[in-house]
Design a protein around this motif. Sequence first.
Motif, PDB file in Angstrom:
ATOM      1  N   ALA A 225       0.870  -1.166   0.007  1.00  0.00           N
ATOM      2  CA  ALA A 225      -0.019   0.119  -0.047  1.00  0.00           C
ATOM      3  C   ALA A 225       0.763   1.120   0.001  1.00  0.00           C
ATOM      4  O   ALA A 225       1.704   1.370   0.797  1.00  0.00           O
TER       5      ALA A 225
ATOM      6  N   GLU B  34      -5.392   1.260  -3.976  1.00  0.00           N
ATOM      7  CA  GLU B  34      -5.347   2.390  -4.033  1.00  0.00           C
ATOM      8  C   GLU B  34      -6.011   3.491  -4.969  1.00  0.00           C
ATOM      9  O   GLU B  34      -6.434   4.388  -4.407  1.00  0.00           O
TER      10      GLU B  34
ATOM     11  N   SER C 200      -9.083   4.161  -2.935  1.00  0.00           N
ATOM     12  CA  SER C 200      -8.845   4.687  -1.692  1.00  0.00           C
ATOM     13  C   SER C 200      -9.506   6.069  -1.514  1.00  0.00           C
ATOM     14  O   SER C 200      -9.292   6.874  -2.643  1.00  0.00           O
TER      15      SER C 200
ATOM     16  N   ASP D  76      -6.698   0.260   1.769  1.00  0.00           N
ATOM     17  CA  ASP D  76      -5.414   0.905   1.654  1.00  0.00           C
ATOM     18  C   ASP D  76      -5.217   2.121   2.466  1.00  0.00           C
ATOM     19  O   ASP D  76      -4.210   2.533   3.068  1.00  0.00           O
TER      20      ASP D  76
END
Length: 200
Positions: free
Chosen positions: A25, A173, A176, A191
């Motif tokens: 992450a 990601e 996120s 993440d």
Amino acid sequence: MRRLWYAAAALTLTSALTVGIGGPAHAYCSTPYKWTTPSAVKVRNGAGIPTPWDAILTASAGQWSGISGSTFRMTAVARNFNGPIYGGSVTHGASSSHRPEAPGVTLISRNGNTITSVRTIFNPRWHFNDTGSFNQSSNPPRADVRTVLVHELGHWLVLNHPSACAGAMTASEKASSMNPNFTKKWNTNADDKAGAAAKY
Ligand SMILES: [Zn+2]
């Protein structure tokens, strides 16, 4: 005292293929700046923020609090809270740090690597709603206040945009809260939480 600023930069996602499987992450590729007592950060709404948004602030702060493996706690306090504020405020108004394409900006004040206060400012060029809708190309551009708040409060942990980190973004990601792509995101995802846990 020096300041950093972060903005929800306009991000154009290309249709590039994600190469590789998984990967670390990246949302917490960040600076060494930290709160001394991350379990006691307070945030309050200030000038120009409509009263109905108080509940949105509470919910947004809660998205970064009590994450498994993280000691970070952010509590939304009343506007008239009289005690010492170890934290900062959310306001609405012009800032020289605003990029025109960004609905919000977060300013971090620090002493060395120690964060002393943080301020998030909504860009008055934008019109805000609480329905989850975005239109960055309308005039004025429109943004969902809760998505922007969850994102900007992530900067209070000094989490960064995953696009600013090395390597291609993973699917997690991209999804996120720390990835500003003008999509409704009211909840921190795996993440974001990994970033909070890594940071604190
Ligand atoms: Zn941002």
